[in-house]
Design a protein around this motif. Structure first.
Motif, PDB file in Angstrom:
ATOM      1  N   GLU A 134       7.623   3.472  -3.622  1.00  0.00           N
ATOM      2  CA  GLU A 134       8.112   2.098  -3.513  1.00  0.00           C
ATOM      3  C   GLU A 134       8.505   1.772  -2.078  1.00  0.00           C
ATOM      4  O   GLU A 134       8.347   0.642  -1.621  1.00  0.00           O
ATOM      5  N   LEU A 135       9.008   2.769  -1.338  1.00  0.00           N
ATOM      6  CA  LEU A 135       9.374   2.540   0.052  1.00  0.00           C
ATOM      7  C   LEU A 135       8.146   2.227   0.892  1.00  0.00           C
ATOM      8  O   LEU A 135       8.178   1.334   1.753  1.00  0.00           O
ATOM      9  N   ASP A 136       7.055   2.942   0.639  1.00  0.00           N
ATOM     10  CA  ASP A 136       5.810   2.687   1.371  1.00  0.00           C
ATOM     11  C   ASP A 136       5.265   1.291   1.085  1.00  0.00           C
ATOM     12  O   ASP A 136       4.550   0.727   1.917  1.00  0.00           O
ATOM     13  N   ARG A 137       5.601   0.765  -0.094  1.00  0.00           N
ATOM     14  CA  ARG A 137       5.004  -0.491  -0.540  1.00  0.00           C
ATOM     15  C   ARG A 137       5.843  -1.721  -0.180  1.00  0.00           C
ATOM     16  O   ARG A 137       5.538  -2.816  -0.619  1.00  0.00           O
ATOM     17  N   LEU A 138       6.866  -1.548   0.649  1.00  0.00           N
ATOM     18  CA  LEU A 138       7.661  -2.693   1.089  1.00  0.00           C
ATOM     19  C   LEU A 138       6.800  -3.646   1.928  1.00  0.00           C
ATOM     20  O   LEU A 138       6.168  -3.221   2.897  1.00  0.00           O
ATOM     21  N   VAL A 139       6.807  -4.910   1.579  1.00  0.00           N
ATOM     22  CA  VAL A 139       6.019  -5.903   2.321  1.00  0.00           C
ATOM     23  C   VAL A 139       6.790  -7.213   2.514  1.00  0.00           C
ATOM     24  O   VAL A 139       6.202  -8.250   2.820  1.00  0.00           O
ATOM     25  N   ASP A 140       8.091  -7.194   2.359  1.00  0.00           N
ATOM     26  CA  ASP A 140       8.904  -8.408   2.380  1.00  0.00           C
ATOM     27  C   ASP A 140       8.629  -9.289   3.596  1.00  0.00           C
ATOM     28  O   ASP A 140       8.484  -8.786   4.714  1.00  0.00           O
ATOM     29  N   VAL A 141       8.571 -10.581   3.375  1.00  0.00           N
ATOM     30  CA  VAL A 141       8.563 -11.558   4.464  1.00  0.00           C
ATOM     31  C   VAL A 141      10.007 -12.062   4.580  1.00  0.00           C
ATOM     32  O   VAL A 141      10.408 -13.008   3.907  1.00  0.00           O
ATOM     33  N   ASP A 142      10.796 -11.376   5.394  1.00  0.00           N
ATOM     34  CA  ASP A 142      12.224 -11.672   5.510  1.00  0.00           C
ATOM     35  C   ASP A 142      12.554 -12.532   6.725  1.00  0.00           C
ATOM     36  O   ASP A 142      13.553 -13.251   6.730  1.00  0.00           O
ATOM     37  N   GLY A 143      11.765 -12.433   7.787  1.00  0.00           N
ATOM     38  CA  GLY A 143      12.037 -13.220   8.981  1.00  0.00           C
ATOM     39  C   GLY A 143      11.724 -14.689   8.760  1.00  0.00           C
ATOM     40  O   GLY A 143      10.867 -15.048   7.931  1.00  0.00           O
ATOM     41  N   ASP A 144      12.418 -15.557   9.482  1.00  0.00           N
ATOM     42  CA  ASP A 144      12.173 -16.986   9.346  1.00  0.00           C
ATOM     43  C   ASP A 144      10.755 -17.333   9.775  1.00  0.00           C
ATOM     44  O   ASP A 144      10.208 -16.761  10.726  1.00  0.00           O
ATOM     45  N   GLU A 191       0.850  -1.187   0.000  1.00  0.00           N
ATOM     46  CA  GLU A 191       0.000   0.000   0.000  1.00  0.00           C
ATOM     47  C   GLU A 191       0.886   1.237   0.000  1.00  0.00           C
ATOM     48  O   GLU A 191       2.026   1.198   0.456  1.00  0.00           O
ATOM     49  N   GLY A 192       0.354   2.350  -0.508  1.00  0.00           N
ATOM     50  CA  GLY A 192       1.109   3.594  -0.513  1.00  0.00           C
ATOM     51  C   GLY A 192       1.541   3.989  -1.913  1.00  0.00           C
ATOM     52  O   GLY A 192       1.488   3.195  -2.858  1.00  0.00           O
ATOM     53  N   ARG A 193       2.029   5.207  -2.046  1.00  0.00           N
ATOM     54  CA  ARG A 193       2.372   5.748  -3.354  1.00  0.00           C
ATOM     55  C   ARG A 193       3.819   5.478  -3.739  1.00  0.00           C
ATOM     56  O   ARG A 193       4.136   5.276  -4.902  1.00  0.00           O
TER      57      ARG A 193
END
Length: 224
Positions: free
Chosen positions: A69-79, A65-67
């Motif tokens: 690319e930084l706002d739209r970060l949604v990575d599942v990085d944690g184990d 969500e958001g305008r």
């Protein structure tokens, strides 16, 4: 990619596109009931058949969500944390989800996740959110069992269970032990005045190992 454990030969690989901007990190693949489970940079968790890499299901943990690319970060990085019938995942956007292993249906989501991984107790899902609050969420409903605000802005790592306690590291080089049933802090010690970025490793004999960004490795035994 999957490799033959005996020969090292590649058995299969799965390619997927990633967003224009992603955070630095990647979740470690997990396995359960014949599946390989992976958190992705687009905010999803994918399940592939271990034998051939065929995608069985894909579930959304967090929507971009958001305008910007930084706002739209949604990575599942944690184990990921894998239970008997569900896998639990958390996103850098601050969303935690429970996903059924059979079919990939999302059972619940809660807006208190973070970039680090998760740990499971008999009743709860332990995690640190983006602000540094420690949480235990009910595994069945996602409701909060307790919260601990003593580590705000200290950027705690993912929790790890060590005997009857749980432990996290922080940006100032401390290890903090707490009761996983109540969140009460029990002890702390400083490894070094440098960040502990990765979750502590706990051996089968209960030895807790932590590494700082400056390369110091320390091991501790929890006195029960």
């Amino acid at each position: 990619m999957a490799f033959d454990a005996t020969t090292g030969g590649r058995k299969w690989s799965v390619d997927r596109s990633i967003p224009t901007l992603t955070s630095r990190g990647a979740s470690t693949p997990a396995t359960a009931v014949g599946l390989v489970l992976v958190g992705n940079d687009d905010g999803t968790v994918a399940a592939m058949r271990a034998e051939d890499g065929a995608v069985v299901w894909e579930a959304v943990v967090s929507e971009p969500e958001g305008r910007s690319e930084l706002d739209r970060l949604v990575d599942v990085d944690g184990d990921l944390a894998v239970g008997a019938d569900a896998v639990y995942a958390t996103s850098v956007r601050g969303v935690t989800a429970a996903i059924g292993l059979q079919g990939g249906q999302v059972g619940w989501t809660r807006d208190n996740g973070g970039a680090t991984g998760l740990e499971l107790t008999a009743e709860g899902v332990l995690l640190a959110d983006k602000g540094g609050t420690l949480w235990s969420l009910d595994r069945n409903s996602g409701s909060a069992l307790w919260r601990q605000d003593a580590l705000l802005r200290r950027q705690p790592t993912a929790p790890a269970l060590a005997g009857s306690l749980a432990v996290v590291g922080d940006v100032q080089g401390f290890l903090h032990w707490f009761d996983p049933r109540t969140g009460e802090l029990k002890a702390r010690t400083r490894v070094q005045s440098a960040r502990i970025a990765a979750a502590p490793l706990v051996s089968p004999t209960g030895i807790v190992v932590a590494v700082t960004d400056e390369g110091r490795i320390s091991a501790y035994r929890v006195a029960e």
